[in-house]
Design an enzyme around this catalytic site. Structure first.
Site, PDB file in Angstrom:
ATOM      1  N   HIS A  18       0.833  -1.215   0.000  1.00 58.72           N
ATOM      2  CA  HIS A  18       0.000   0.000   0.000  1.00 58.72           C
ATOM      3  C   HIS A  18       0.860   1.254   0.000  1.00 58.72           C
ATOM      4  CE1 HIS A  18       0.828   0.863   4.265  1.00 58.72           C
ATOM      5  NE2 HIS A  18       0.614  -0.419   4.520  1.00 58.72           N
TER       6      HIS A  18
ATOM      7  N   CYS B  52       3.151  -4.886   6.765  1.00 56.56           N
ATOM      8  CA  CYS B  52       2.757  -4.489   5.418  1.00 56.56           C
ATOM      9  C   CYS B  52       3.953  -3.917   4.656  1.00 56.56           C
ATOM     10  CB  CYS B  52       1.641  -3.459   5.460  1.00 56.56           C
ATOM     11  SG  CYS B  52       0.027  -4.145   5.896  1.00 56.56           S
TER      12      CYS B  52
END
Length: 244
Positions: free
Chosen positions: A204, A220
């Protein structure tokens, strides 16, 4: 016999005159005069011979400080950690973490994503032994991981729902996370997100681009917003992602 009335009359006259004489005596008191020989040394100790009353102007109201002076004053009183010489502000990422095409020999098919967490690079495999390389931020110590997944979903300006474990972990540090945050420039997931398998991990964007090249996330893979938008347009759901 005549002396007694005369004495009484004289006494009455004296009694009548005595109060008036006393009042006249203390009606105007003489001024107190101090010899200059005695007063001069004391006056000099007070700052000079001029002992007239001084009139002081009312202090002027404090002028509002300009933002620059306020910042300077704040830095003099308590310098923020971020601007100390031994911990300078990081406003830009290192040049090697900017997107570029590099030589990359691999057995993986073109279109595969390979993430090298140790070196903080994401490679999008291309034909001809090349790859498009991006700088990334990865999991902080204790949150590293490796594995193979596929992109199972793609979202533009995704909303963020922190896991309960993250909320509890951050609350213990005094950081309170929202239960949900809608997508937008302030959202930690940034402009795009690509979800990996059935995990909570994603590739992301970020609202903190200066963290690219560091191990700061909870697992992440984060990218600059402009880079994640570029990658987002180049991959599809089902793309193979290898994290090493």
């Amino acid at each position: 016999m005549m002396k007694t009335p005369l004495l009484l009359a004289a006494g009455l006259v004296l009694a009548t005159l005595h109060p008036a004489t006393a009042n006249d005596r203390y009606q105007q008191r003489p001024p107190v005069i101090v010899s200059p020989d005695l007063s001069a040394p004391w006056v000099m100790q007070l700052g000079g011979a001029d002992v007239r009353p001084r009139v002081y102007a009312r202090p002027a109201a404090p002028q509002p400080r300009s933002p620059a002076r306020q910042i300077l004053r704040g830095q003099q009183q308590m310098q923020p950690v971020a601007v100390r010489p031994n911990n300078p502000v990081k406003t830009q990422i290192e040049p090697q973490f900017l997107p570029q095409i590099v030589a990359y020999e691999t057995a993986q098919k073109p279109g595969t994503i390979v993430i090298d967490t140790n070196n903080r690079f994401l490679y999008l495999v291309m034909e001809g032994g090349q790859a498009r390389r991006y700088g990334v931020g990865v999991g902080k110590p204790g949150f590293e991981w490796a594995g193979t997944h596929k992109v199972t979903a793609k979202r533009e300006w995704p909303s963020w729902v922190p896991p309960k474990e993250m909320i509890a972990r951050e609350a213990a540090k005094g950081h309170y996370l929202p239960a949900r945050m809608e997508g937008g420039p302030e959202n930690p997931l940034g402009a795009r997100a690509m979800y990996l398998g059935s995990t909570l991990y994603r590739i992301h964007g970020t609202n903190a681009p200066w963290t690219i090249g560091s191990g700061v996330s909870s697992g992440c893979i984060r990218m600059r917003n402009e880079d994640v938008v570029d990658l987002y347009e180049r991959v599809n759901v089902g793309t193979k992602v290898i994290v090493i």
